[in-house]
Each structure stands twice: as structure tokens, then as C-alpha cells.
Design a protein around this motif. Structure first.
Motif, PDB file in Angstrom:
ATOM      1  N   ALA A 186      55.743 105.591  51.516  1.00  0.00           N
ATOM      2  CA  ALA A 186      55.395 106.012  52.117  1.00  0.00           C
ATOM      3  C   ALA A 186      54.688 107.506  51.379  1.00  0.00           C
ATOM      4  N   ARG A 187      55.286 108.011  50.880  1.00  0.00           N
ATOM      5  CA  ARG A 187      55.081 109.462  50.284  1.00  0.00           C
ATOM      6  C   ARG A 187      54.191 109.197  48.757  1.00  0.00           C
ATOM      7  N   LEU A 188      53.745 108.287  48.015  1.00  0.00           N
ATOM      8  CA  LEU A 188      53.540 107.836  46.830  1.00  0.00           C
ATOM      9  C   LEU A 188      51.530 108.193  47.531  1.00  0.00           C
ATOM     10  N   ALA A 189      50.839 108.339  46.518  1.00  0.00           N
ATOM     11  CA  ALA A 189      49.933 108.809  46.838  1.00  0.00           C
ATOM     12  C   ALA A 189      48.567 107.834  46.102  1.00  0.00           C
ATOM     13  N   CYS A 190      49.347 107.415  45.515  1.00  0.00           N
ATOM     14  CA  CYS A 190      48.862 106.647  44.580  1.00  0.00           C
ATOM     15  C   CYS A 190      48.746 104.507  45.169  1.00  0.00           C
ATOM     16  N   GLU A 191      48.232 103.751  44.335  1.00  0.00           N
ATOM     17  CA  GLU A 191      48.224 103.169  44.562  1.00  0.00           C
ATOM     18  C   GLU A 191      49.988 101.910  43.905  1.00  0.00           C
ATOM     19  N   LYS A 192      50.211 101.880  44.972  1.00  0.00           N
ATOM     20  CA  LYS A 192      51.207 100.840  44.904  1.00  0.00           C
ATOM     21  C   LYS A 192      51.226 100.131  45.670  1.00  0.00           C
ATOM     22  N   GLN A 193      52.614  98.834  46.103  1.00  0.00           N
ATOM     23  CA  GLN A 193      53.092  97.978  46.368  1.00  0.00           C
ATOM     24  C   GLN A 193      54.720  97.845  46.566  1.00  0.00           C
ATOM     25  N   LEU A 194      55.294  97.680  47.474  1.00  0.00           N
ATOM     26  CA  LEU A 194      56.867  96.938  46.905  1.00  0.00           C
ATOM     27  C   LEU A 194      57.021  95.442  47.821  1.00  0.00           C
ATOM     28  N   ALA A 195      57.698  95.419  46.267  1.00  0.00           N
ATOM     29  CA  ALA A 195      57.676  93.835  46.712  1.00  0.00           C
ATOM     30  C   ALA A 195      59.642  93.266  46.917  1.00  0.00           C
ATOM     31  N   ILE A 196      59.658  92.226  47.752  1.00  0.00           N
ATOM     32  CA  ILE A 196      61.527  92.044  48.116  1.00  0.00           C
ATOM     33  C   ILE A 196      61.920  90.796  47.154  1.00  0.00           C
ATOM     34  N   VAL A 197      62.391  90.748  46.698  1.00  0.00           N
ATOM     35  CA  VAL A 197      62.941  89.857  45.811  1.00  0.00           C
ATOM     36  C   VAL A 197      64.241  89.399  46.928  1.00  0.00           C
ATOM     37  N   PRO A 198      64.044  88.190  47.425  1.00  0.00           N
ATOM     38  CA  PRO A 198      65.062  87.688  48.367  1.00  0.00           C
ATOM     39  C   PRO A 198      66.527  87.253  48.108  1.00  0.00           C
ATOM     40  N   GLY A 199      67.364  87.537  48.372  1.00  0.00           N
ATOM     41  CA  GLY A 199      68.631  87.542  47.957  1.00  0.00           C
ATOM     42  C   GLY A 199      69.486  88.569  46.897  1.00  0.00           C
ATOM     43  N   ALA A 200      67.922  89.083  46.789  1.00  0.00           N
ATOM     44  CA  ALA A 200      68.808  90.295  45.243  1.00  0.00           C
ATOM     45  C   ALA A 200      69.540  91.440  46.491  1.00  0.00           C
ATOM     46  N   GLY A 201      70.175  91.974  45.857  1.00  0.00           N
ATOM     47  CA  GLY A 201      71.431  92.997  45.906  1.00  0.00           C
ATOM     48  C   GLY A 201      70.210  93.826  44.795  1.00  0.00           C
ATOM     49  N   HIS A 202      71.022  95.471  45.061  1.00  0.00           N
ATOM     50  CA  HIS A 202      70.266  96.696  44.482  1.00  0.00           C
ATOM     51  C   HIS A 202      70.583  96.559  43.044  1.00  0.00           C
ATOM     52  N   LEU A 203      71.334  95.744  42.867  1.00  0.00           N
ATOM     53  CA  LEU A 203      71.441  95.743  41.330  1.00  0.00           C
ATOM     54  C   LEU A 203      71.247  94.702  40.565  1.00  0.00           C
ATOM     55  N   PHE A 204      70.492  93.514  41.446  1.00  0.00           N
ATOM     56  CA  PHE A 204      69.852  92.389  40.825  1.00  0.00           C
ATOM     57  C   PHE A 204      70.957  91.558  39.934  1.00  0.00           C
ATOM     58  N   GLU A 205      71.950  91.834  40.161  1.00  0.00           N
ATOM     59  CA  GLU A 205      72.844  90.904  39.489  1.00  0.00           C
ATOM     60  C   GLU A 205      72.807  89.011  39.789  1.00  0.00           C
ATOM     61  N   GLU A 206      72.548  88.809  41.129  1.00  0.00           N
ATOM     62  CA  GLU A 206      72.482  87.574  41.866  1.00  0.00           C
ATOM     63  C   GLU A 206      71.592  86.588  40.115  1.00  0.00           C
ATOM     64  N   PRO A 207      71.823  85.505  40.350  1.00  0.00           N
ATOM     65  CA  PRO A 207      71.000  84.143  39.230  1.00  0.00           C
ATOM     66  C   PRO A 207      69.649  84.522  39.702  1.00  0.00           C
ATOM     67  N   GLY A 208      69.021  84.434  38.615  1.00  0.00           N
ATOM     68  CA  GLY A 208      68.021  84.793  38.592  1.00  0.00           C
ATOM     69  C   GLY A 208      66.639  85.632  39.390  1.00  0.00           C
TER      70      GLY A 208
END
Length: 59
Positions: free
Chosen positions: A10-32
Motif C-alpha cells: 500500500a505504501r508503494l507509489a508505483c506499479e505493483k502486484q502481490l501474489a500469494i503462493v498457496p501453502g507457502a511459508g515465509h521462506l518458501f521451503e515447501e516443495p515447489g
């Protein structure tokens, strides 16, 4: 973690996109999940870099 990312987005004043990867933790250690992040990032950046971005002056 998602809430913090949404606040930062919300603070970025530029083109942006947030994507949520289902099943992912904050370190993306889960397979795939890291591969999915790489794919999402590539799909977002490549068109913008190829065309010089929204503020690119051609000529």
C-alpha cells in the motif's frame, strides 16, 4: 506475514502486484513453492523490462 506485505504494498507509489503462493511459508521451503515464486516474478518483470517500464522514453 501477509498483513505486513499488504501494508508495504500500500505504501508503494508505483506499479505493483502481490501474489500469494498457496501453502507457502515465509521462506518458501515447501516443495515447489520457490519455483512458483520464481515463475510469478519472471512473469511480472519480463514484460516490464522488455519494454523499458512505464516511464521509459523511447527514441
Amino acid at each position: 506475514m501477509i498483513e505486513l506485505n499488504e501494508e508495504a504494498l500500500a505504501r508503494l507509489a508505483c506499479e505493483k502486484q502481490l501474489a500469494i503462493v498457496p501453502g507457502a511459508g515465509h521462506l518458501f521451503e515447501e516443495p515447489g513453492t520457490l519455483a512458483q515464486v520464481v515463475s510469478l516474478a519472471r512473469d511480472w518483470f519480463v514484460p516490464r523490462l522488455r519494454h523499458g517500464g512505464p516511464n521509459h522514453a523511447s527514441g
